[in-house]
Design an enzyme around this catalytic site. Structure first.
Site, short mmCIF file in Angstrom:
data_model
loop_
_atom_site.label_atom_id
_atom_site.label_comp_id
_atom_site.label_asym_id
_atom_site.label_seq_id
_atom_site.Cartn_x
_atom_site.Cartn_y
_atom_site.Cartn_z
CE LYS A 221 1.28 -6.97 -6.90
NZ LYS A 221 0.83 -5.01 -6.54
NE ARG A 255 3.89 -7.46 -0.80
CZ ARG A 255 3.16 -7.96 -1.29
NH1 ARG A 255 3.11 -8.48 -2.69
NH2 ARG A 255 2.47 -8.99 -0.77
C1 8Y4 Z 1 0.55 -13.84 -8.05
C2 8Y4 Z 1 0.40 -13.56 -7.18
C3 8Y4 Z 1 0.60 -12.50 -8.55
C4 8Y4 Z 1 0.28 -12.00 -6.05
C5 8Y4 Z 1 -0.04 -11.56 -8.45
C6 8Y4 Z 1 -0.68 -11.16 -7.23
C7 8Y4 Z 1 1.04 -4.73 -3.11
C8 8Y4 Z 1 1.24 -5.37 -1.25
C9 8Y4 Z 1 0.51 -6.74 -2.62
C10 8Y4 Z 1 1.97 -4.44 -3.49
C11 8Y4 Z 1 2.63 -3.27 -1.39
C12 8Y4 Z 1 0.20 -9.21 -5.43
C13 8Y4 Z 1 -0.55 -6.32 -0.35
C14 8Y4 Z 1 -1.02 -8.20 -4.97
N1 8Y4 Z 1 0.62 -6.45 -3.83
N2 8Y4 Z 1 1.51 -4.29 -0.66
N3 8Y4 Z 1 0.37 -5.60 -0.98
N4 8Y4 Z 1 2.42 -3.40 -2.58
N5 8Y4 Z 1 2.41 -2.11 -0.88
N6 8Y4 Z 1 -0.98 -10.10 -6.35
O1 8Y4 Z 1 1.64 -4.20 -4.80
O2 8Y4 Z 1 0.66 -9.82 -4.62
S1 8Y4 Z 1 -0.87 -8.20 -3.13
#
Ligand code: 8Y4
Length: 279
Positions: A221, A255
């Site tokens: 993130k 996750r």
């Molecule tokens: C690179 C790749 C940088 C992905 C950022 C990201 C969460 C979630 C997401 C979380 C739950 C993400 C769907 C954001 N984050 N679901 N989802 N909790 N429960 N960003 O923190 O991965 S998407």
């Protein structure tokens, strides 16, 4: 600690890793390489072999600049993948969606958990999960995916996130979703500054004290981009540090994009935490 996932039981006595399976063509993390069921199946199989207990299938990006995805488009992306996964892999499938229709269809196709960044606040979402019998992960977000990072503000970020999550859990229980089917998540990066994210992680134990199992999503993130000045593909060491700290604070589900490395970090952190509980 266990979660009832509609017939399947997720054992969280030891913390587990949820592997991220993006089936969005615009996903900037994997470039949409897993959009086709065949490629998605291959990636999911690798994550299961690497020790993932859950595969989180998502067909709609929550990035602020992401285009809205129509219902049929989202169904066409995720349902064939869930059907293929459930036929071939012995793993819990979670569906990352905000749409009640997708929740229903995904559970019919074999998903055992609904992962909703809106915490089932969309009209009909609570009823869809209650009727489907699946587990749910309720996540906190301040604002909407489009606006959440504009002006995040809290008087007391941990208290406010905790209050919101407990209110959503109560609403779910009142609608017939048993306590044993609920997972809570503070939603790192969703309407939070780096300082807010750090405080939530530092006080993770305050959230764990609610008694609900907690999920932490920290993998790759932007807080890591800001803390370390690293591009998305250079954030694994930082992600492992955050996963370790989350487990030390009581997280039960991590996750992650990088399942194998995260499973090792989680096992080490869980061993240390268990040593502290044995007295
Ligand atoms: C690179 C790749 C940088 C992905 C950022 C990201 C969460 C979630 C997401 C979380 C739950 C993400 C769907 C954001 N984050 N679901 N989802 N909790 N429960 N960003 O923190 O991965 S998407």
């Amino acid at each position: 600690m266990q979660v009832d996932c509609g017939g399947r039981v997720l054992d969280l006595t030891a913390p587990v890793v949820m592997g991220i399976l993006n089936v969005t063509p615009d996903s900037f993390s994997d470039g949409g390489r897993f959009a086709a069921p065949g490629a998605a199946l291959l990636h999911a199989g690798e994550m299961v072999a690497a020790g993932a207990a859950i595969i989180d299938v998502g067909g709609e990006s929550t990035r602020p600049d992401a285009p809205a995805v129509g219902l049929q488009e989202e169904l066409d992306r995720v349902i064939p993948v869930i059907e293929a996964l459930c036929g071939r892999l012995d793993v819990l499938i979670s569906i990352d969606t905000m749409k009640p229709e997708v929740m229903r269809a995904a559970v019919d196709a074999g998903a055992g958990m609904v992962n909703d960044v809106l915490a089932l606040q969309a009209p009909g979402a609570i009823e869809a999960v209650a009727a489907a019998g699946a587990a749910v992960c309720l996540m906190h977000m301040q604002g909407t995916p489009r606006t959440m990072q504009l002006h995040p503000h809290y008087e007391d970020v941990v208290g406010e996130v905790r209050h919101f999550l407990l209110q959503r859990a109560s609403a779910c229980e009142a609608a017939g979703i048993a306590r044993g089917r609920i997972v809570l998540d503070p939603g790192f990066g969703f309407g939070k500054t780096v300082a807010h994210n750090l405080e939530l992680l530092a006080r993770f134990e305050d959230l764990a004290a609610t008694g609900y199992p907690l999920l932490a999503g920290l993998s790759r993130k932007s807080m890591l981009g800001k803390l370390l000045d690293r591009a998305v593909d250079q954030r694994l060491p930082g992600s492992l540090a955050l996963a370790t700290l989350a487990v030390a604070g009581g997280a039960r589900i991590i996750r992650s994009h990088d399942v194998g490395a995260t499973v090792d970090a989680v096992r080490v952190a869980a061993a240390v935490r268990a040593a502290g509980e044995r007295r």
